[in-house]
Design an enzyme around this catalytic site. Structure first.
Site, PDB file in Angstrom:
ATOM      1  N   PRO A  70      -4.628  -0.963  18.700  1.00  0.00           N
ATOM      2  CA  PRO A  70      -4.660  -1.399  17.490  1.00  0.00           C
ATOM      3  C   PRO A  70      -4.535  -0.261  16.158  1.00  0.00           C
ATOM      4  O   PRO A  70      -4.175  -0.363  14.979  1.00  0.00           O
ATOM      5  CB  PRO A  70      -5.161  -2.396  16.931  1.00  0.00           C
ATOM      6  CG  PRO A  70      -6.372  -2.110  17.712  1.00  0.00           C
ATOM      7  CD  PRO A  70      -5.890  -1.489  19.147  1.00  0.00           C
ATOM      8  N   LYS A 112       0.753  -0.868  15.108  1.00  0.00           N
ATOM      9  CA  LYS A 112       2.098  -0.796  15.854  1.00  0.00           C
ATOM     10  C   LYS A 112       2.789  -2.023  16.253  1.00  0.00           C
ATOM     11  O   LYS A 112       3.927  -2.455  16.560  1.00  0.00           O
ATOM     12  CB  LYS A 112       2.631   0.325  16.380  1.00  0.00           C
ATOM     13  CG  LYS A 112       2.525   1.531  15.621  1.00  0.00           C
ATOM     14  CD  LYS A 112       4.035   1.959  14.785  1.00  0.00           C
ATOM     15  CE  LYS A 112       3.708   3.074  13.876  1.00  0.00           C
ATOM     16  NZ  LYS A 112       3.709   2.384  12.454  1.00  0.00           N
ATOM     17  N   HIS A 166       0.865  -1.310   0.028  1.00  0.00           N
ATOM     18  CA  HIS A 166      -0.067  -0.024   0.025  1.00  0.00           C
ATOM     19  C   HIS A 166       0.759   0.979  -0.105  1.00  0.00           C
ATOM     20  O   HIS A 166       1.742   1.349   0.841  1.00  0.00           O
ATOM     21  CB  HIS A 166      -0.872  -0.082   1.374  1.00  0.00           C
ATOM     22  CG  HIS A 166      -2.027  -0.970   1.022  1.00  0.00           C
ATOM     23  ND1 HIS A 166      -3.105  -0.880   2.166  1.00  0.00           N
ATOM     24  CD2 HIS A 166      -2.168  -2.139   0.386  1.00  0.00           C
ATOM     25  CE1 HIS A 166      -3.948  -2.039   1.744  1.00  0.00           C
ATOM     26  NE2 HIS A 166      -3.494  -2.759   0.798  1.00  0.00           N
ATOM     27  N   TYR A 169       3.406   6.195  10.555  1.00  0.00           N
ATOM     28  CA  TYR A 169       2.735   5.312  10.261  1.00  0.00           C
ATOM     29  C   TYR A 169       3.822   4.199   9.277  1.00  0.00           C
ATOM     30  O   TYR A 169       3.567   2.903   9.548  1.00  0.00           O
ATOM     31  CB  TYR A 169       1.742   5.506   9.317  1.00  0.00           C
ATOM     32  CG  TYR A 169       0.526   4.361   9.087  1.00  0.00           C
ATOM     33  CD1 TYR A 169      -0.361   4.471  10.146  1.00  0.00           C
ATOM     34  CD2 TYR A 169       0.705   3.750   8.005  1.00  0.00           C
ATOM     35  CE1 TYR A 169      -1.346   3.506   9.853  1.00  0.00           C
ATOM     36  CE2 TYR A 169      -0.218   2.738   7.932  1.00  0.00           C
ATOM     37  CZ  TYR A 169      -1.252   2.549   8.850  1.00  0.00           C
ATOM     38  OH  TYR A 169      -2.214   1.505   8.871  1.00  0.00           O
ATOM     39  N   TYR A 204      -9.469   4.437   7.691  1.00  0.00           N
ATOM     40  CA  TYR A 204      -9.935   4.822   8.786  1.00  0.00           C
ATOM     41  C   TYR A 204     -10.874   5.843   8.889  1.00  0.00           C
ATOM     42  O   TYR A 204     -10.690   6.631   8.156  1.00  0.00           O
ATOM     43  CB  TYR A 204      -8.613   5.324   9.535  1.00  0.00           C
ATOM     44  CG  TYR A 204      -7.500   4.346   9.798  1.00  0.00           C
ATOM     45  CD1 TYR A 204      -7.507   3.756  11.119  1.00  0.00           C
ATOM     46  CD2 TYR A 204      -6.504   4.110   8.805  1.00  0.00           C
ATOM     47  CE1 TYR A 204      -6.454   2.921  11.256  1.00  0.00           C
ATOM     48  CE2 TYR A 204      -5.398   3.394   9.126  1.00  0.00           C
ATOM     49  CZ  TYR A 204      -5.443   2.463  10.347  1.00  0.00           C
ATOM     50  OH  TYR A 204      -4.162   1.730  10.560  1.00  0.00           O
TER      51      TYR A 204
HETATM   52  C1  PHB Z   1      -5.523  -5.111   9.794  1.00  0.00           C
HETATM   53  O1  PHB Z   1      -5.469  -5.144   8.786  1.00  0.00           O
HETATM   54  O2  PHB Z   1      -5.795  -5.993  10.755  1.00  0.00           O
HETATM   55  C2  PHB Z   1      -5.302  -3.561  10.493  1.00  0.00           C
HETATM   56  C3  PHB Z   1      -5.001  -2.689   9.865  1.00  0.00           C
HETATM   57  C4  PHB Z   1      -4.846  -1.326  10.334  1.00  0.00           C
HETATM   58  C5  PHB Z   1      -4.853  -1.429  11.756  1.00  0.00           C
HETATM   59  C6  PHB Z   1      -5.123  -2.327  12.614  1.00  0.00           C
HETATM   60  C7  PHB Z   1      -5.597  -3.436  11.927  1.00  0.00           C
HETATM   61  O3  PHB Z   1      -4.682   0.089  12.119  1.00  0.00           O
END
Ligand code: PHB
Ligand code: APR
Length: 390
Positions: free
Chosen positions: A292, A296, A72, A384, A201
């Site tokens: 989460p 990280k 990505h 990030y 997000y």
């Molecule tokens: C995931 O793909 O499980 C995932 C992606 C981004 C996050 C947390 C989990 O911030």
């Protein structure tokens, strides 16, 4: 039994440590409470920073990762029904992140361990430590009904937040910094092509939602729920209805499909200081937990053992403990950076139960600034994709 390093826990931290030590010619034994099938199927996080990918590839366990990962170049922040892309690649001089499930990393590392012929015992019980204050620590355990004792030069506590290593340190030595949240994440895997190419997000007044993926045919989705909610309160149609509302954006459609896995996980922040005592070294979730939202957790675990492995190799080659002595201090700087980033992302994107209108407005202002300012977007992007582990 004797070995150089006793490793408790076969998650990403313990397995990667065993692998790095093996490459440097240092012997270890890995002890895991669960079965191989259990650790290979446990669905966890899925975002790898570029530094994590580089380490897996350079150390020879990245072949399937390079084939199957989804690279990505950006992420999307969604609020007020609008979509805003953070171009990670452009803002960080060409760095990217990779989506690849944690249990796939675990499978690759277990395969490497078996190929190397290194000891890895599953379904061990009653693990206890002794002698960590001296230079001859030992790990006692039961395996296949038989009591065993493993003597070593150092013990790595890679046994996660609920493990036995951190509590084995005498009282008064460690200082714990815990923080709990009043909400949790309901995470699902759905057998449907992702409706997005990059991780989304989304902040919504009903709560946070996240759209990620695991493959071109499997979507990974999360909803902010109450910490007290049970899975029974969330039948499939309610999950999809809530995702539809919280992820909605103009001209965008969320595709639904069969839900094939679901779990509710509480959010938690935790750090222990120092991450070592005597000849016991804590790594990964045994030493720290991040919420989460910043993706990280697994990256911190891998970065810990990269630094720890170097110190253990030096010790085992007779070079002395100087590097090992600095392990905790080296890692805690980055651990607290990751805590700060994860906490910031979490509070900006979630609806907190005690948020009044005022707090909600401030969080929206923060989001607007983050997507609207080059400086602020760059700050998000560089954290990030991941800071250097040291
Ligand atoms: C995931 O793909 O499980 C995932 C992606 C981004 C996050 C947390 C989990 O911030
Ligand atoms: N004896 C042996 N093994 C144990 C014991 C014990 N007493 N207690 C726990 N374990 C094992 C667990 O079964 C687990 O397989 O230790 C392992 C710890 O692995 P993880 O929980 O995956 O932790 P870590 O390797 O630090 O990886 C951190 O996991 O929770 C996610 O978000 C987190 O992505 C991050 C990653």
């Amino acid at each position: 039994m004797r070995t150089q390093v006793g490793i408790v826990g076969a998650g990403p931290a313990g397995l990667m440590l065993a692998h790095l030590l093996h490459l440097a010619g240092v012997e270890s034994v890995v002890l895991e409470a669960r079965s191989r099938a259990y650790v290979e199927q446990r669905v966890r996080a899925g975002v790898l920073e570029q530094g994590t990918v580089d380490l897996l590839v350079e150390s020879g366990v990245g072949e399937r990762l390079l084939r199957e990962r989804l690279v990505h170049h950006g992420i999307e922040l969604r609020f007020d029904g609008r979509r805003h892309r953070i171009d990670l690649h452009a803002l960080t001089g060409g760095r990217t992140i990779s989506v690849y499930g944690q249990q796939e990393v675990v499978k690759d590392l277990i395969a490497a361990r078996h190929a190397a012929g290194g000891p890895l015992l599953f379904e061990v019980d009653d693990v206890t430590l002794d002698g960590i204050d001296g230079d001859r620590p030992a790990v006692s355990f039961r395996h296949g009904g038989a009591a065993q004792r493993l003597e070593c030069a150092a013990v790595a506590g890679c046994d996660g937040f609920h493990g036995v290593c951190r509590p084995a340190v005498p009282p008064g030595v460690l200082r714990e910094y815990p923080r709990d949240y009043t909400f949790a994440w309901l995470g699902v895997l759905a057998a449907v092509a992702p409706s997005t190419e990059e991780v989304v997000y989304s902040r919504h007044e009903r709560g946070f939602a996240l759209h990620s993926m695991r493959s071109p045919r499997v979507s990974r989705l999360y909803l902010q729920v109450d910490a007290t909610d049970s899975l029974e309160a969330w039948p499939d149609d309610r999950i999809w209805a809530e995702l539809q509302v919280r992820l909605a954006a103009d001209g965008w459609t969320l595709h639904e499909g069969p839900i094939i896995e679901r779990a509710i996980a509480p959010l938690r922040s935790f750090v222990v200081e120092p991450m070592q005592h005597g000849r016991l070294y804590l790594a990964g979730d045994a030493a720290h937990i991040v919420p989460p939202t910043g993706a990280k957790g697994m990256n911190l675990a891998i970065a810990d053992v990269r630094v720890l492995a170097r110190g253990l190799v030096e010790l085992c080659r007779g070079g002395g403990p100087a590097l090992l002595d600095a392990y905790s201090e080296t890692r805690l700087r980055r651990v607290w950076q990751a805590q700060q980033f994860s906490s910031w992302m979490t509070s900006m994107l979630h609806r907190l139960p005690d948020d009044g209108d005022w707090q909600g407005r401030l969080r929206l202002a923060e989001l607007r600034y983050t997507v609207g300012s080059h400086a602020a977007s760059t700050s998000l992007a560089e954290r990030y994709v991941g800071l250097d582990p040291e």
